[in-house]
Write a protein that holds these residues in place. Structure first.
Motif, PDB file in Angstrom:
ATOM      1  N   ARG A 148     -10.948   3.264  17.481  1.00  0.00           N
ATOM      2  CA  ARG A 148     -10.070   2.975  18.869  1.00  0.00           C
ATOM      3  C   ARG A 148      -9.168   1.672  18.736  1.00  0.00           C
ATOM      4  NH1 ARG A 148     -15.910   3.264  22.221  1.00  0.00           N
ATOM      5  NH2 ARG A 148     -15.797   5.767  22.214  1.00  0.00           N
ATOM      6  N   ALA A 149      -9.438   0.815  17.981  1.00  0.00           N
ATOM      7  CA  ALA A 149      -8.541  -0.238  17.594  1.00  0.00           C
ATOM      8  C   ALA A 149      -7.096  -0.100  17.102  1.00  0.00           C
ATOM      9  CB  ALA A 149      -9.166  -1.482  17.018  1.00  0.00           C
ATOM     10  N   TRP A 150      -7.346   0.891  16.059  1.00  0.00           N
ATOM     11  CA  TRP A 150      -6.010   1.214  15.165  1.00  0.00           C
ATOM     12  C   TRP A 150      -5.488   2.366  15.331  1.00  0.00           C
ATOM     13  CZ3 TRP A 150      -8.818  -0.413  10.032  1.00  0.00           C
ATOM     14  CH2 TRP A 150      -8.929  -1.880   9.870  1.00  0.00           C
ATOM     15  N   SER A 151      -6.231   3.505  16.043  1.00  0.00           N
ATOM     16  CA  SER A 151      -5.918   4.906  15.923  1.00  0.00           C
ATOM     17  C   SER A 151      -6.616   5.750  14.948  1.00  0.00           C
ATOM     18  CB  SER A 151      -4.451   5.272  15.947  1.00  0.00           C
ATOM     19  OG  SER A 151      -3.928   5.173  14.711  1.00  0.00           O
ATOM     20  N   SER A 152      -7.058   6.997  14.977  1.00  0.00           N
ATOM     21  CA  SER A 152      -7.522   8.020  14.151  1.00  0.00           C
ATOM     22  C   SER A 152      -6.965   7.852  12.967  1.00  0.00           C
ATOM     23  CB  SER A 152      -7.961   9.319  15.095  1.00  0.00           C
ATOM     24  OG  SER A 152      -8.658   9.108  15.850  1.00  0.00           O
ATOM     25  N   ARG A 153      -5.495   8.013  13.053  1.00  0.00           N
ATOM     26  CA  ARG A 153      -4.771   8.234  11.574  1.00  0.00           C
ATOM     27  C   ARG A 153      -4.924   7.001  10.753  1.00  0.00           C
ATOM     28  NH1 ARG A 153       1.771   9.722  11.294  1.00  0.00           N
ATOM     29  NH2 ARG A 153       1.958   9.700   9.168  1.00  0.00           N
ATOM     30  N   GLU A 154      -4.452   5.868  11.511  1.00  0.00           N
ATOM     31  CA  GLU A 154      -4.708   4.713  10.645  1.00  0.00           C
ATOM     32  C   GLU A 154      -6.148   4.274  10.182  1.00  0.00           C
ATOM     33  OE1 GLU A 154      -2.585   2.552   9.587  1.00  0.00           O
ATOM     34  OE2 GLU A 154      -0.903   3.730  10.378  1.00  0.00           O
ATOM     35  N   PHE A 155      -7.127   4.739  10.876  1.00  0.00           N
ATOM     36  CA  PHE A 155      -8.635   4.539  10.345  1.00  0.00           C
ATOM     37  C   PHE A 155      -8.721   5.517   9.315  1.00  0.00           C
ATOM     38  CE2 PHE A 155     -13.034   5.567  11.302  1.00  0.00           C
ATOM     39  CZ  PHE A 155     -13.481   3.968  10.700  1.00  0.00           C
ATOM     40  N   ALA A 156      -8.404   6.741   9.457  1.00  0.00           N
ATOM     41  CA  ALA A 156      -8.628   7.818   8.219  1.00  0.00           C
ATOM     42  C   ALA A 156      -7.776   7.208   6.934  1.00  0.00           C
ATOM     43  CB  ALA A 156      -8.107   8.984   8.533  1.00  0.00           C
ATOM     44  N   LYS A 157      -6.713   6.749   7.096  1.00  0.00           N
ATOM     45  CA  LYS A 157      -5.990   6.071   5.965  1.00  0.00           C
ATOM     46  C   LYS A 157      -6.783   4.828   5.187  1.00  0.00           C
ATOM     47  CE  LYS A 157      -1.505   5.223   6.446  1.00  0.00           C
ATOM     48  NZ  LYS A 157      -0.354   4.878   7.065  1.00  0.00           N
ATOM     49  N   PHE A 158      -7.293   3.985   5.992  1.00  0.00           N
ATOM     50  CA  PHE A 158      -7.950   2.735   5.645  1.00  0.00           C
ATOM     51  C   PHE A 158      -9.198   3.313   5.048  1.00  0.00           C
ATOM     52  CE2 PHE A 158     -11.497  -0.196   6.820  1.00  0.00           C
ATOM     53  CZ  PHE A 158     -10.749  -1.407   6.163  1.00  0.00           C
ATOM     54  N   LEU A 159      -9.962   4.027   5.555  1.00  0.00           N
ATOM     55  CA  LEU A 159     -11.161   4.760   4.798  1.00  0.00           C
ATOM     56  C   LEU A 159     -10.836   5.429   3.359  1.00  0.00           C
ATOM     57  CD1 LEU A 159     -12.835   6.568   7.878  1.00  0.00           C
ATOM     58  CD2 LEU A 159     -13.505   4.588   7.038  1.00  0.00           C
ATOM     59  N   LEU A 160      -9.626   6.038   3.355  1.00  0.00           N
ATOM     60  CA  LEU A 160      -9.333   6.507   2.116  1.00  0.00           C
ATOM     61  C   LEU A 160      -9.088   5.593   1.048  1.00  0.00           C
ATOM     62  CD1 LEU A 160      -8.870   9.329   0.478  1.00  0.00           C
ATOM     63  CD2 LEU A 160      -6.447   9.003   1.237  1.00  0.00           C
ATOM     64  N   VAL A 161      -8.230   4.395   1.527  1.00  0.00           N
ATOM     65  CA  VAL A 161      -7.959   3.481   0.620  1.00  0.00           C
ATOM     66  C   VAL A 161      -9.231   2.706  -0.048  1.00  0.00           C
ATOM     67  CG1 VAL A 161      -6.856   1.359   0.442  1.00  0.00           C
ATOM     68  CG2 VAL A 161      -5.646   3.277   1.288  1.00  0.00           C
ATOM     69  N   VAL A 162     -10.112   2.356   0.939  1.00  0.00           N
ATOM     70  CA  VAL A 162     -11.224   1.515   0.585  1.00  0.00           C
ATOM     71  C   VAL A 162     -12.398   2.429   0.137  1.00  0.00           C
ATOM     72  CG1 VAL A 162     -10.585  -0.200   2.400  1.00  0.00           C
ATOM     73  CG2 VAL A 162     -12.264   1.690   3.050  1.00  0.00           C
ATOM     74  N   SER A 163     -12.312   3.699  -0.200  1.00  0.00           N
ATOM     75  CA  SER A 163     -13.228   4.636  -0.775  1.00  0.00           C
ATOM     76  C   SER A 163     -13.011   4.867  -2.108  1.00  0.00           C
ATOM     77  CB  SER A 163     -13.395   5.782  -0.005  1.00  0.00           C
ATOM     78  OG  SER A 163     -14.043   5.604   1.407  1.00  0.00           O
ATOM     79  N   LEU A 164     -11.527   5.116  -2.354  1.00  0.00           N
ATOM     80  CA  LEU A 164     -10.969   5.654  -3.926  1.00  0.00           C
ATOM     81  C   LEU A 164     -10.798   4.485  -4.606  1.00  0.00           C
ATOM     82  CD1 LEU A 164      -9.702   7.861  -5.303  1.00  0.00           C
ATOM     83  CD2 LEU A 164      -7.556   7.620  -4.418  1.00  0.00           C
ATOM     84  N   ILE A 165     -10.144   3.388  -4.209  1.00  0.00           N
ATOM     85  CA  ILE A 165      -9.814   2.455  -5.280  1.00  0.00           C
ATOM     86  C   ILE A 165     -11.076   1.664  -5.634  1.00  0.00           C
ATOM     87  CG2 ILE A 165      -8.537   0.341  -5.439  1.00  0.00           C
ATOM     88  CD1 ILE A 165      -6.339   1.055  -3.411  1.00  0.00           C
ATOM     89  N   PRO A 166     -12.138   1.236  -4.563  1.00  0.00           N
ATOM     90  CA  PRO A 166     -13.209   0.510  -5.477  1.00  0.00           C
ATOM     91  C   PRO A 166     -13.986   1.526  -6.307  1.00  0.00           C
ATOM     92  CG  PRO A 166     -13.151   0.051  -3.033  1.00  0.00           C
ATOM     93  CD  PRO A 166     -12.115   1.166  -3.305  1.00  0.00           C
ATOM     94  N   ASN A 167     -14.094   2.676  -6.044  1.00  0.00           N
ATOM     95  CA  ASN A 167     -14.683   3.613  -6.775  1.00  0.00           C
ATOM     96  C   ASN A 167     -14.194   3.763  -8.227  1.00  0.00           C
ATOM     97  OD1 ASN A 167     -16.856   4.296  -5.051  1.00  0.00           O
ATOM     98  ND2 ASN A 167     -15.750   5.825  -4.341  1.00  0.00           N
ATOM     99  N   ALA A 168     -12.757   4.034  -8.155  1.00  0.00           N
ATOM    100  CA  ALA A 168     -11.942   3.855  -9.487  1.00  0.00           C
ATOM    101  C   ALA A 168     -12.112   2.656 -10.328  1.00  0.00           C
ATOM    102  CB  ALA A 168     -10.471   4.256  -9.242  1.00  0.00           C
ATOM    103  N   LEU A 169     -11.994   1.511  -9.480  1.00  0.00           N
ATOM    104  CA  LEU A 169     -12.161   0.198 -10.428  1.00  0.00           C
ATOM    105  C   LEU A 169     -13.570   0.178 -10.757  1.00  0.00           C
ATOM    106  CD1 LEU A 169     -10.289  -2.269  -8.050  1.00  0.00           C
ATOM    107  CD2 LEU A 169      -9.543  -1.134 -10.303  1.00  0.00           C
ATOM    108  N   CYS A 170     -14.498   0.365 -10.219  1.00  0.00           N
ATOM    109  CA  CYS A 170     -15.941   0.416 -10.714  1.00  0.00           C
ATOM    110  C   CYS A 170     -16.093   1.463 -11.829  1.00  0.00           C
ATOM    111  CB  CYS A 170     -16.752   0.707  -9.595  1.00  0.00           C
ATOM    112  SG  CYS A 170     -18.621   0.682  -9.983  1.00  0.00           S
ATOM    113  N   PHE A 171     -15.498   2.354 -11.779  1.00  0.00           N
ATOM    114  CA  PHE A 171     -15.641   3.522 -12.982  1.00  0.00           C
ATOM    115  C   PHE A 171     -15.003   2.736 -14.164  1.00  0.00           C
ATOM    116  CE2 PHE A 171     -13.261   6.642 -15.384  1.00  0.00           C
ATOM    117  CZ  PHE A 171     -14.227   7.598 -15.835  1.00  0.00           C
TER     118      PHE A 171
END
Length: 365
Positions: A87-110
């Motif tokens: 609600r603070a950012w909008s659904s689009r910005e929130f979805a982009k944030f989720l994608l970034v903070v999911s993909l990058i930490p998983n890849a670095l941990c790998f």
């Protein structure tokens, strides 16, 4: 009739996928369980040695919890944190944030687990399951640190009071302790650390922000240059100078590699002059626009009403039409002209709408 839960769309999808994938993973492991082997679902969760042919696991593994305890915590965290941030950012910005903070930490941990295997030749590292909502949970804490940096949370009836920026490090400490138990794998610590760094970097330098309506800043502003969101703010006071010096050196390296762009003086001035630039409440930009439009219509209506209700204003075209026109009518003609000749600006100051406008702005701040 029970009240309907008002859950934004992205948060609703997030909770549904978390429940579906966690139940599916648990069911598969339960059916194939044996006392002599550890069951992994390589096409749903990220296992460095087995999931290379399933690249989607770099994203899907974030929404898989392997036990009821972590699933319950993840559900509560995503429900409350997701609703607020979407609600603070909008659904689009929130979805982009989720994608970034999911993909990058998983890849670095790998990559870290593969590096450990390369050094130690121990297959345990590449057979470690990288899964769970830990990157999302610590990223939410980082986002709250940006939105409400001065907010203090009181625990245990006032025994312990902590500012919101202190919670990411406490969360990493809690995850480190839980990695010593069967609840979390050794990869959880790396997920927490990389989640902190990734979410802060994205919010600090890349996320699109909404400029203040009074400013002339372009709508394509990115990042948050405010001092309250510096990386050193996550640490206690005595170690802040050392952390700041260390992160400055890393930042200079990233700038040299053209990964990050240094803030301009205009960005710093905008962040200092608009402390609520990134921290408006949910729907704050739209509500602010509606409020100011209503204020402008009110001022226009008062001026039009004063102009039509004042005959003296129409008979003397040289006198500017102001909301306090009736005050000019009640004074004798010579005094009125003398006042207009000697102090024209004082009359204008008495009749404009600035006092009410200033009062509203003080209420906002």
């Amino acid at each position: 009739m029970p009240p309907r839960l008002n859950i934004p769309p992205v948060t609703r999808i997030l909770l549904g996928v978390l429940l579906l994938q966690s139940v599916l993973s648990t069911a598969i492991r339960y059916r194939q369980w044996s006392a002599h082997s550890e069951i992994v679902v390589e096409w749903l969760t990220l296992v460095p040695q087995l999931s290379l042919f399933y690249p989607w696991t770099f994203v899907t593994t974030t929404l898989v919890e392997n036990n009821i305890f972590t699933l319950a915590i993840a559900g509560v965290t995503l429900y409350h944190g997701g609703r607020y941030l979407e609600r603070a950012w909008s659904s689009r910005e929130f979805a982009k944030f989720l994608l970034v903070v999911s993909l990058i930490p998983n890849a670095l941990c790998f990559l870290v687990l593969v590096a450990f295997f390369t050094v130690t030749r121990n297959e345990r590292w590449t057979l470690t399951t990288v899964a769970g909502t830990i990157p999302l949970q610590i990223s939410f804490l980082v986002a709250f640190s940006q939105l409400v940096p001065a907010h203090t949370v009181t625990l245990f009836r006032g025994v312990l009071s902590l500012r919101v920026p202190r919670f990411p490090l406490l969360y990493i400490g809690l995850v480190t302790i839980l990695t010593l138990t069967p609840l979390l794998t050794s990869a959880s610590f790396f997920l927490a650390v990389f989640g902190l760094v990734t979410s802060w970097t994205y919010l600090r330098f890349y996320k699109t922000i909404f400029p203040d309506l009074d400013s002339s800043q372009p709508t394509s502003m990115r990042g948050d240059a405010s001092e309250t969101f510096a990386f050193a703010e996550f640490f206690p006071g005595p170690v802040k100078p050392f952390v700041a010096a260390f992160t400055d050196q890393i930042f200079n390296v990233l700038v040299a590699m053209r990964i990050c762009t240094p803030f301009s003086q205009a960005d710093i001035s905008a962040a200092q002059g608009n402390p609520f630039l990134q921290r408006s409440a949910p729907g704050g930009v739209r509500a602010e626009a509606e409020r100011r439009r209503a204020l402008a219509l009110k001022v226009l209506d008062q001026r039009l009403h004063a102009a039509t209700a004042s005959p003296a204003g129409r008979s003397q075209p040289q006198v500017p039409v102001q909301p306090s026109g009736p005050t000019i009518q009640t004074q004798p003609q010579p005094n009125t002209q003398a006042a207009m000749t000697s102090q024209p600006t004082s009359i204008l100051g008495e009749t404009n709408y600035n006092p009410d406008h200033d009062h509203i702005h003080k209420g906002d701040s």
